[in-house]
Design an enzyme around this catalytic site. Structure first.
Site, PDB file in Angstrom:
ATOM      1  CG  PHE A 113      -1.862   1.240   1.117  1.00 63.82           C
ATOM      2  CD1 PHE A 113      -3.002   1.187   0.330  1.00 63.82           C
ATOM      3  CD2 PHE A 113      -1.550   2.436   1.752  1.00 63.82           C
ATOM      4  CE1 PHE A 113      -3.825   2.311   0.190  1.00 63.82           C
ATOM      5  CE2 PHE A 113      -2.372   3.563   1.617  1.00 63.82           C
ATOM      6  CZ  PHE A 113      -3.505   3.488   0.841  1.00 63.82           C
ATOM      7  CG  ASP A 128       5.514   4.032   1.943  1.00 65.04           C
ATOM      8  OD1 ASP A 128       5.460   4.741   2.969  1.00 65.04           O
ATOM      9  OD2 ASP A 128       4.574   3.913   1.137  1.00 65.04           O
ATOM     10  CE  LYS A 167      -1.211   7.126   6.643  1.00 64.98           C
ATOM     11  NZ  LYS A 167      -0.905   5.949   5.842  1.00 64.98           N
TER      12      LYS A 167
END
Ligand SMILES: *Cc1c(COP(=O)(O)O)cnc(C)c1O
Length: 400
Positions: free
Chosen positions: A140, A225, A254
Site C-alpha cells: 500500500f 515507505d 502521517k
C-alpha cells in the site's frame, strides 16, 4: 445536530469511498476521542498512525496557532523562515543529506518515483523510458492513478486503468524474488518495512538487510515507505532500523505533522534528490511555513517524549497480554512496537463485527484486510490505559 442526523447528511452528500464505523467524533485529547454525544473512546487506529503524538498535543497546537498568526504560506516562489530548519531536522533524524517536502503520503511516493527514475537515467544510465521499479505484492503506497496501478489489490485499481508502465511486482518477504526481478533497467526497489495496510505483515528476519545488500550489489536504489511505520510506531524512529538498514530513500508522512496537517517528505542522500533542478517538480502547499512549524514541533515531541522507546515497551506488554486471550477466533497475534495485528480465522466471520462490538465497549479499531484487527494506539498511551482496554478486548474476543 445529532450524530444520527450528521450521518444521514454525510451519506447523502459525501461520496461513499469509505465505510466508517457510525461514530461521529467531535473532540480528541491524547489517546481519547469523544463523539458528539460526549461518549469517550480509546483510539486504536491513530488515523493510520498519523497521531503517534496523541490527539491535539498541546505543544503542537501551540506551534500551529503561533505560526498561523504569523505566516501560513509563501509558495516556493519565495523562501520562508521555517522550511530550512524543518529540512535540517528531518535529515539529521534520518541520517540523510536532503529533503523534498510534499503534502500527502501519496504525493511523497510519487515524488520518490520521479526521483528514482531520474537517478536511473542520469546516474545509472538506463535507456530513455525503460526504467523499472520493483514493488511487492500486497503493498500500500497510496491512491494516485500511478500508485494504484502497481497495487495488487483489485478493489483499489479495478476501474482506474490504464495503468502507468514501469513497475514489476514480486512476492513480499522473498529477497531472492527481488534479486531475480532485477534487470539492467531496474532503477529501484520500493518497499514497506512492514505491510501495515496489507494486514500488519512482518517479513522474515533479515529480509530488509538482504534486500539492502542485493540493491547495493546491483546498483539499484532502495526506497523505504515509512509513512506508517516510521516516526516511532514500531519502536524505532524508522522500522528498517530494527535490522540496521539505511535505505537510499525514506518516504515519510502521517505522524510527521502529529496529525494536524498533511505534511510528507522524501529524504535521501545527495545523489538522488540532488538531481532535481528548478521547475522539474513542485507543489503549491508543500514546504509552507505553517506545515514546517507544525512538523518541527511534532518531531520534537517524538524525540523528547521518547515515543519509540514507549512503543517498544508497551507494545511488548500489550502483545503478551493479547496472546493470553483464549478465543477460537484468533489465528495469530503479531506486531512490532505498537503496530499490532490480531488475525482472525476465516471461521470468525470477518473482523468488522468485532470492531463494532469493541466500539460498544469504548474502543475504536478498524479492520484491515477483512480478517485482521489492527491495534495502533497513539504512542502516548500508558500501561494503565492498555490494561483498561485489554479487559474489553478480551471480553469481546472471548464472548462474541
Ligand atoms: C497512508 C500511507 C500512504 C499514503 O499516504 P496518504 O497521506 O494517505 O496519501 C502511503 N504509504 C503507506 C505505507 C501508508 O501507510
Amino acid at each position: 445536530m445529532t450524530s444520527k442526523e450528521l450521518i444521514q447528511i454525510e451519506d447523502q452528500y459525501g461520496a461513499h469511498n469509505y465505510h466508517p464505523l457510525d461514530v461521529v467524533l467531535a473532540k480528541g485529547k491524547g489517546i481519547w476521542v469523544y463523539d458528539l454525544e460526549g461518549n469517550k473512546f480509546l483510539d486504536f487506529l491513530s488515523a493510520y498512525s498519523s497521531v503517534n503524538q496523541g490527539h491535539c498535543h498541546p505543544r503542537i497546537v501551540k506551534a500551529l496557532t503561533d505560526q498561523a498568526q504569523k505566516l501560513t504560506i509563501t509558495s516556493r516562489a519565495f523562501r520562508n523562515d521555517q522550511l530550512a530548519l524543518f529540512c535540517k531536522q528531518v535529515c539529521e533524524l534520518a541520517d540523510m543529506d536532503m529533503l523534498l517536502p510534499m503534502n500527502s503520503g501519496a504525493e511523497a511516493v510519487e515524488t520518490a518515483i520521479k526521483a528514482m527514475r531520474k537517478w536511473g537515467y542520469k546516474v545509472k544510465g538506463i535507456a530513455k523510458d525503460k526504467a523499472e521499479i520493483i514493488t511487492c505484492a500486497g503493498n500500500f503506497h497510496g491512491r494516485t492513478t500511478t500508485i494504484v496501478g502497481f497495487s495488487t489489490e483489485e478493489l483499489y485499481k479495478e476501474y482506474f486503468g490504464p495503468y502507468t508502465p514501469g513497475f514489476k511486482s514480486v512476492p513480499y518477504g522473498d529477497a531472492l524474488a527481488i534479486e531475480n526481478a532485477i534487470t539492467e533497467n531496474t532503477a529501484a526497489v520500493l518497499i514497506e518495512p512492514i505491510q501495515a495496510e496489507g494486514g500488519v505483515l512482518i517479513p522474515p528476519e533479515g529480509y530488509l538487510k538482504q534486500i539492502a545488500e542485493i540493491c547495493k550489489k546491483h546498483n539499484v536504489l532502495l526506497a523505504m515507505d515509512e509513512i506508517q511505520t516510521g516516526l516511532g510506531r514500531t519502536g524505532e524512529m524508522f522500522a528498517c532500523r530494527h535490522e540496521g538498514v539505511q535505505p537510499d530513500i525514506f518516504i515519510l508522512g502521517k505522524a510527521l505533522s502529529g496529525g494536524f496537517y498533511p505534511v510528507s517528505a522524501v529524504v535521501t542522500n545527495k545523489e538522488v534528490l540532488g538531481l532535481f533542478t528548478p521547475g522539474e517538480h513542485g507543489s503549491t502547499f508543500a514546504g509552507n511555513p505553517l506545515a514546517c512549524a507544525i512538523a518541527r514541533e511534532a518531531l520534537n515531541v517524538i524525540v523528547e517524549e521518547e515515543l519509540p522507546r514507549k512503543a517498544t515497551e508497551l507494545g511488548k506488554y500489550f502483545m503478551d497480554q493479547l496472546r493470553t486471550i483464549n478465543s477460537d477466533h484468533i489465528k495469530e497475534v503479531r506486531g512490532k512496537g505498537l503496530l499490532i495485528g490480531v488475525e482472525l480465522k476465516d471461521s470468525a466471520g470477518g473482523a468488522r463485527r468485532f470492531c463494532e462490538a469493541m466500539q460498544a465497549e469504548g474502543l475504536l479499531c478498524k479492520e484491515t484486510h477483512e480478517t485482521v484487527i489492527r491495534f495502533a494506539p497513539p504512542l502516548v498511551i500508558t500501561k494503565k490505559d492498555i490494561d483498561w482496554a485489554f479487559e474489553r478486548i478480551k471480553k469481546v474476543l472471548e464472548t462474541l
